[in-house]
Design an enzyme around this catalytic site. Sequence first.
Site, PDB file in Angstrom:
ATOM      1  N   THR A 113     -12.122  -4.527 -12.320  1.00 39.06           N
ATOM      2  CA  THR A 113     -12.382  -5.925 -12.613  1.00 39.06           C
ATOM      3  C   THR A 113     -11.023  -6.567 -12.750  1.00 39.06           C
ATOM      4  O   THR A 113     -10.015  -5.871 -12.773  1.00 39.06           O
ATOM      5  CB  THR A 113     -13.141  -6.055 -13.932  1.00 39.06           C
ATOM      6  OG1 THR A 113     -12.370  -5.384 -14.937  1.00 39.06           O
ATOM      7  CG2 THR A 113     -14.482  -5.404 -13.819  1.00 39.06           C
ATOM      8  N   HIS A 136     -19.695   1.735  -6.783  1.00 39.29           N
ATOM      9  CA  HIS A 136     -19.062   0.603  -6.086  1.00 39.29           C
ATOM     10  C   HIS A 136     -18.143  -0.212  -6.974  1.00 39.29           C
ATOM     11  O   HIS A 136     -17.453  -1.110  -6.509  1.00 39.29           O
ATOM     12  CB  HIS A 136     -20.119  -0.301  -5.466  1.00 39.29           C
ATOM     13  CG  HIS A 136     -20.653  -1.342  -6.405  1.00 39.29           C
ATOM     14  ND1 HIS A 136     -21.215  -1.041  -7.621  1.00 39.29           N
ATOM     15  CD2 HIS A 136     -20.712  -2.702  -6.295  1.00 39.29           C
ATOM     16  CE1 HIS A 136     -21.599  -2.159  -8.208  1.00 39.29           C
ATOM     17  NE2 HIS A 136     -21.307  -3.171  -7.440  1.00 39.29           N
TER      18      HIS A 136
END
Lengths: 482, 145
Positions: free
Chosen positions: A381, A405
């Site tokens: 992130t 993923h």
Amino acid sequence: MVGKKDLEKIRDGVFEIPSSARKDMRVPARIYLDDESAKTIEDGAIKQVVNVACLEGIQKRSIGLPDIHFGYGFSIGGVAAFAENNGVISPGGVGFDINCGVRLIKTNLTEEDIKPYMQDLVNELFKKIPSGLGSKGIKHLKETEIDDVLINGAQWAIENGYGWEEDLKYLEENGCMKGANPERVSTKAKRRGIPQLGSLGSGNHFLEIQKIGDIYDETIAKNYGLEKDQVVILIHTGSRGCGYQICADNLREMDKVAKRLKMNLPDRQLACAPIDSEEAQHYLQAMACGANYAWTNRQMIQHWTRESFENVLQQDADSLGMHTLYDVAHNIVKREKHKIGKINKTVYVHRKGATRAFGPGQKEIPQEYRDVGQPVLIPGTMGTCSYVLAGTKEAMKETFGSTAHGAGRVLSRSGAKREFTPEEIQKQLSDKGIVLKANSQPVIAEEAPNAYKNVDTVVKTADTAGISKLVAQMIPLGVIKG
Amino acid sequence: MNDNNPNFNYYDTTADIGIEVINDNLTEAFKNSALATLNLITDIEKIRPKIKKEVNLESEDEYGLLYDWITELLIYLDSERFMASEYDISITKNEDTYSLNGHILGDTYDTQIYNYKTEVKAITYHEMSIENKDNTVKIRFIVDL
């Protein structure tokens, strides 16, 4: 209700819920988790993996990956394969952002080379690559041109000057999924897609300049052309409004089929249709169009990334070594052959928030990588590390050649906004020396690194379980956020 | 018409966000559902009602109509950058369908004038509920962000 309490540990990193746990389950549900996550996983997400295990024609097992979280119908971080002869196709098993995916571009630069130019690079990328709300692409497509994009994918972009012919070799499906039929794409989906082609979008999509940190497997890293301190660029985006609308249109159609065939679905969002039905075939043709749109989109963004580096560093992209490492799709359904028991069977593998992780020897992998397995790109992130892994033979046996993923959300968006302010997050990043440029202040808080499961845990679990192999870590230097 | 005090609430889901509206009739509940969705993208009350567009939708049930209505507004945003803040609409129950007809008013979204919060990809059917009894309509649905 079926939940965490029903998880049975198979081995490190692997848990299973037997098909006897609920009477409508056709196959077991297998979830890849570390011990800690097995205690904290949401019961809702487990229920979704179990619900998928109840669908007609499902093969072997319904799969939850280490980044699993609660989605709609299918969990995010989920894989399910359906037999060609009696299975189903479900748009909800792909998700709204068809072929949302990740591309990694290499360079021959090091952090030291670009340090003096970081702010300029981030500014230039932010200026050149449209992002944010309803961001419009730079290329103004005509109504008639969109069909060419939907049929030809990244090939269209190359023909129109966005990138190098060699790029195509390193994209799943070479950037063009066969069977795409624009007649199956509604005018509404085309209208949403036309202005947005060549744009990053918003939310969790981003572009990052990164450097290679730790290397976990020297041989494979070398094969992929990666070494410590090397600068790379990661692009994470998908099919924008075009893909969202293709999914929305087809969910509506499938919902009608489910009613007509009186399918007893545990959740309306699981709407699906038998593979040989007209509705399923139409969806597959439309989904291929959405996938092709996404590959075109990432191709154009890659082109502007090269141009941005050229402008700032005053050197051409070729001499900067800006070659494509690979491009992976993480929301897609594909017709593949997999071994079920002793038989090689044709199945439709739904990957929703899941990356293909084909192991060594698979002919779908570019020749250069075939001995070591395909590159798997797992973005972190904003402000956290991302990872390169490699596909494994274990993944072929266990997960239909699939792995995680990304990080997987653990805190709701409003929860993240309550906990963090955009200023705080910006300061955290700048303290780490990361340059950030974003369109939306609230998105910075919503996408706070702590709103997600630690990506380090996700990739470690995938590696421990053997469904992909850790190759290299990537540390962020500059972030462009929609 | 746009209510100055729109009656909607948000509730948390892990990945996205849920919307709840309670009104005394279906039309008002649909209007507030739309305001709640677009308010995730920008402060909807600031969007000026300068441009008028016609909407005509027909669906098999209330659920389908809600899905189509929210989708229609998202299509306008992506394709024309048009965002509607006032809705002069009516909902009719036909023999075996529901229809929504009328006008929506709004403005072209301009980053110089309007703020930007987050992107809404789509409305989902997941846990969608429409309860209509005793002159109270309660709608709940989740949008994908």
